[in-house]
Motif scaffolding. Structure first.
Motif, mmCIF file in Angstrom:
data_model
loop_
_atom_site.group_PDB
_atom_site.id
_atom_site.type_symbol
_atom_site.label_atom_id
_atom_site.label_comp_id
_atom_site.label_asym_id
_atom_site.label_seq_id
_atom_site.Cartn_x
_atom_site.Cartn_y
_atom_site.Cartn_z
ATOM 1 N N PHE A 112 -32.226 -24.244 64.996
ATOM 2 C CA PHE A 112 -32.183 -24.327 63.547
ATOM 3 C C PHE A 112 -32.956 -23.203 62.869
ATOM 4 C CE2 PHE A 112 -35.557 -26.915 65.320
ATOM 5 C CZ PHE A 112 -36.675 -26.424 64.670
ATOM 6 N N GLY A 113 -33.690 -22.453 63.619
ATOM 7 C CA GLY A 113 -34.544 -21.401 63.064
ATOM 8 C C GLY A 113 -35.987 -21.692 63.421
ATOM 9 N N ALA A 114 -36.886 -21.345 62.531
ATOM 10 C CA ALA A 114 -38.307 -21.589 62.780
ATOM 11 C C ALA A 114 -38.982 -22.036 61.494
ATOM 12 C CB ALA A 114 -38.973 -20.317 63.292
ATOM 13 N N ILE A 115 -39.972 -22.909 61.643
ATOM 14 C CA ILE A 115 -40.771 -23.359 60.505
ATOM 15 C C ILE A 115 -42.240 -23.288 60.894
ATOM 16 C CG2 ILE A 115 -39.009 -24.861 59.501
ATOM 17 C CD1 ILE A 115 -40.456 -27.229 60.792
ATOM 18 N N ALA A 116 -43.076 -23.073 59.913
ATOM 19 C CA ALA A 116 -44.520 -23.036 60.150
ATOM 20 C C ALA A 116 -45.069 -24.454 60.124
ATOM 21 C CB ALA A 116 -45.195 -22.197 59.085
ATOM 22 N N VAL A 117 -46.052 -24.704 60.958
ATOM 23 C CA VAL A 117 -46.741 -25.990 60.976
ATOM 24 C C VAL A 117 -48.184 -25.707 60.579
ATOM 25 C CG1 VAL A 117 -47.478 -27.928 62.393
ATOM 26 C CG2 VAL A 117 -45.259 -26.882 62.799
ATOM 27 N N GLY A 118 -48.580 -26.227 59.441
ATOM 28 C CA GLY A 118 -49.941 -26.016 58.953
ATOM 29 C C GLY A 118 -50.912 -26.999 59.573
ATOM 30 N N ALA A 119 -52.110 -27.027 59.026
ATOM 31 C CA ALA A 119 -53.156 -27.898 59.560
ATOM 32 C C ALA A 119 -52.955 -29.358 59.163
ATOM 33 C CB ALA A 119 -54.524 -27.418 59.096
ATOM 34 N N ALA A 120 -52.371 -29.616 57.992
ATOM 35 C CA ALA A 120 -52.257 -30.992 57.491
ATOM 36 C C ALA A 120 -51.501 -31.929 58.438
ATOM 37 C CB ALA A 120 -51.621 -30.990 56.105
ATOM 38 N N PRO A 121 -50.350 -31.543 58.989
ATOM 39 C CA PRO A 121 -49.677 -32.467 59.910
ATOM 40 C C PRO A 121 -50.455 -32.706 61.199
ATOM 41 C CG PRO A 121 -48.195 -30.660 59.289
ATOM 42 C CD PRO A 121 -49.518 -30.370 58.709
ATOM 43 N N VAL A 122 -51.199 -31.704 61.627
ATOM 44 C CA VAL A 122 -51.988 -31.863 62.852
ATOM 45 C C VAL A 122 -53.160 -32.816 62.600
ATOM 46 C CG1 VAL A 122 -53.294 -30.652 64.639
ATOM 47 C CG2 VAL A 122 -51.307 -29.565 63.603
ATOM 48 N N VAL A 123 -53.775 -32.697 61.423
ATOM 49 C CA VAL A 123 -54.865 -33.612 61.055
ATOM 50 C C VAL A 123 -54.329 -35.036 60.925
ATOM 51 C CG1 VAL A 123 -56.535 -34.180 59.253
ATOM 52 C CG2 VAL A 123 -56.247 -31.813 59.973
#
Length: 69
Positions: A40-51
Motif C-alpha cells: 500500500f506504500g509507507a506510513i510514518a509511525v510516531g511516538a503516540a501509538p507506541v506509547v
C-alpha cells in the motif's frame, strides 16, 4: 490477604498503565523514527501509538497479575 479498597485498586491500575506508557515511550525514543511499509506504500509511525500500545501492555500485565492472584 487483606481486601483492597476501590481507591487502591484504581491507583494500582493507573500505575500499571503509566508504567507501560513509560516503557512505550522508552521504546519509541530508543528506536527513533519508525515506519510501516507494504504494498500500500509507507506510513510514518510516531511516538503516540507506541506509547498507547505500551499502556495496553501494562494493563494486560495487570490483568495477568489479577488472574494469578
Amino acid at each position: 490477604m487483606a481486601k483492597k479498597s476501590k481507591d487502591d485498586e484504581i491507583k494500582e491500575v493507573a500505575g500499571f498503565a503509566a508504567g507501560g506508557a513509560a516503557a512505550g515511550m522508552g521504546v519509541a525514543a530508543l528506536v527513533g523514527n519508525m515506519g510501516l511499509a507494504g504494498a500500500f506504500g509507507a506510513i510514518a509511525v510516531g511516538a503516540a501509538p507506541v506509547v498507547a500500545a505500551g499502556a495496553v501492555v501494562g494493563l494486560a500485565a495487570f490483568g495477568l497479575k489479577k488472574v494469578i492472584e
